[in-house]
Write an enzyme that holds these catalytic residues in place. Structure first.
Site, mmCIF file in Angstrom:
data_model
loop_
_atom_site.group_PDB
_atom_site.id
_atom_site.type_symbol
_atom_site.label_atom_id
_atom_site.label_comp_id
_atom_site.label_asym_id
_atom_site.label_seq_id
_atom_site.Cartn_x
_atom_site.Cartn_y
_atom_site.Cartn_z
ATOM 1 N N ASP A 13 0.853 -1.176 0.000
ATOM 2 C CA ASP A 13 0.000 0.000 0.000
ATOM 3 C C ASP A 13 0.902 1.244 0.000
ATOM 4 O O ASP A 13 2.093 1.162 0.314
ATOM 5 C CB ASP A 13 -0.886 -0.038 1.243
ATOM 6 N N LEU A 14 0.319 2.386 -0.321
ATOM 7 C CA LEU A 14 1.107 3.623 -0.390
ATOM 8 C C LEU A 14 0.892 4.511 0.824
ATOM 9 O O LEU A 14 1.768 4.640 1.688
ATOM 10 C CB LEU A 14 0.750 4.392 -1.660
ATOM 11 N N ASP A 15 -0.271 5.136 0.908
ATOM 12 C CA ASP A 15 -0.518 6.150 1.932
ATOM 13 C C ASP A 15 -0.616 5.526 3.321
ATOM 14 O O ASP A 15 -1.455 4.665 3.567
ATOM 15 C CB ASP A 15 -1.808 6.919 1.612
ATOM 16 N N SER A 111 -5.259 2.962 -3.155
ATOM 17 C CA SER A 111 -6.571 3.555 -3.425
ATOM 18 C C SER A 111 -6.434 4.960 -4.007
ATOM 19 O O SER A 111 -7.433 5.609 -4.303
ATOM 20 C CB SER A 111 -7.396 3.624 -2.130
ATOM 21 N N LYS A 143 -10.600 -1.176 -2.141
ATOM 22 C CA LYS A 143 -10.460 -1.829 -0.835
ATOM 23 C C LYS A 143 -11.662 -1.455 0.040
ATOM 24 O O LYS A 143 -12.116 -0.322 -0.024
ATOM 25 C CB LYS A 143 -9.162 -1.377 -0.162
ATOM 26 N N ASP A 168 -1.778 -0.322 6.180
ATOM 27 C CA ASP A 168 -1.920 0.427 7.430
ATOM 28 C C ASP A 168 -3.376 0.596 7.866
ATOM 29 O O ASP A 168 -3.623 1.228 8.890
ATOM 30 C CB ASP A 168 -1.278 1.808 7.297
#
Length: 215
Positions: A13-15, A111, A143, A168
């Site tokens: 995931d990124l953020d 996302s 998601k 996260d």
């Protein structure tokens, strides 16, 4: 350090997982809600964390219910605070460095939109270090649906049970779990360890600094 068996791929995931951008995104939502004159608190903002904004607007009752979810998403984006910049989550750069050195492909599953993803990944050496990117626009269901992770797995041609997901948010953890991945790691930058474990995380860490895979 938490040592795991060598995965076929890291699905990241990124953020909030690779970059500490959730404060930036939350400020965009705060500015959006203030501009609309709608009441909001941290509990409400948490509904949007790790999910596509238009999915939340479409599925959650609120003062926005009669409006177009896609238009609302673009309105939130227009409030993005360009005066705030995220920092990499501790250990994120090292994790990507280590994976690249060992020949373990990394795939971004986010996302967020592609433009933001490319910008944010500059903090980790650039998007070219990732074997693929799956963004909000590449899937029908965001998601906690598993679509993004399933697409990443198909793109790489690997077995889901041989992959590791790092997330996260409970929504992201549930997405990885639903995709059938072998290991889901929760990172407590946005939600508590208990919330991530309840969502299905196999391992919970405060950041990515303690995550390593054997050679």
């Amino acid at each position: 350090m938490a040592e795991l068996r060598r995965p076929a791929a890291l699905l990241l995931d990124l953020d909030g997982t690779l970059v500490d951008s959730e404060p930036v995104h939350r400020e965009a939502y705060r500015r959006f809600f203030r501009a609309r004159g709608w009441e909001h608190d941290d509990a409400l903002l948490s509904l949007f964390t790790g999910r596509r904004a238009d999915d939340v607007f479409a599925s959650t009752p609120g003062p926005w219910s009669a409006e177009d979810p896609t238009a609302l998403f673009h309105e939130v984006v227009s409030h993005h605070p360009h005066d705030l910049l995220p920092e990499p989550v501790a250990g994120a750069r090292e994790l990507v460095d280590d994976a690249c050195a060992r020949g373990i492909p990394c795939v971004l599953v986010t996302s967020a939109g592609r433009r933001w993803a490319v910008t944010a990944l500059e903090l980790l050496g650039g998007s070219e270090r990732f074997a693929a990117m799956v963004t909000r626009d590449d899937v029908t269901e965001g998601k906690p649906a598993p679509d993004g992770y399933l697409l990443a797995i198909r793109t790489l041609g690997v077995r889901a049970e041989d992959c590791l997901v790092a997330e996260d948010t409970p929504a992201g953890v549930r997405a990885g779990r639903a995709a059938g991945v072998g290991t889901v790691v929760g990172v407590t930058t946005s939600f508590s360890a208990e919330e991530l474990r309840d969502a299905g995380a196999d391992l919970v860490l405060p950041d990515l600094h303690g995550l390593t895979t054997p050679a």
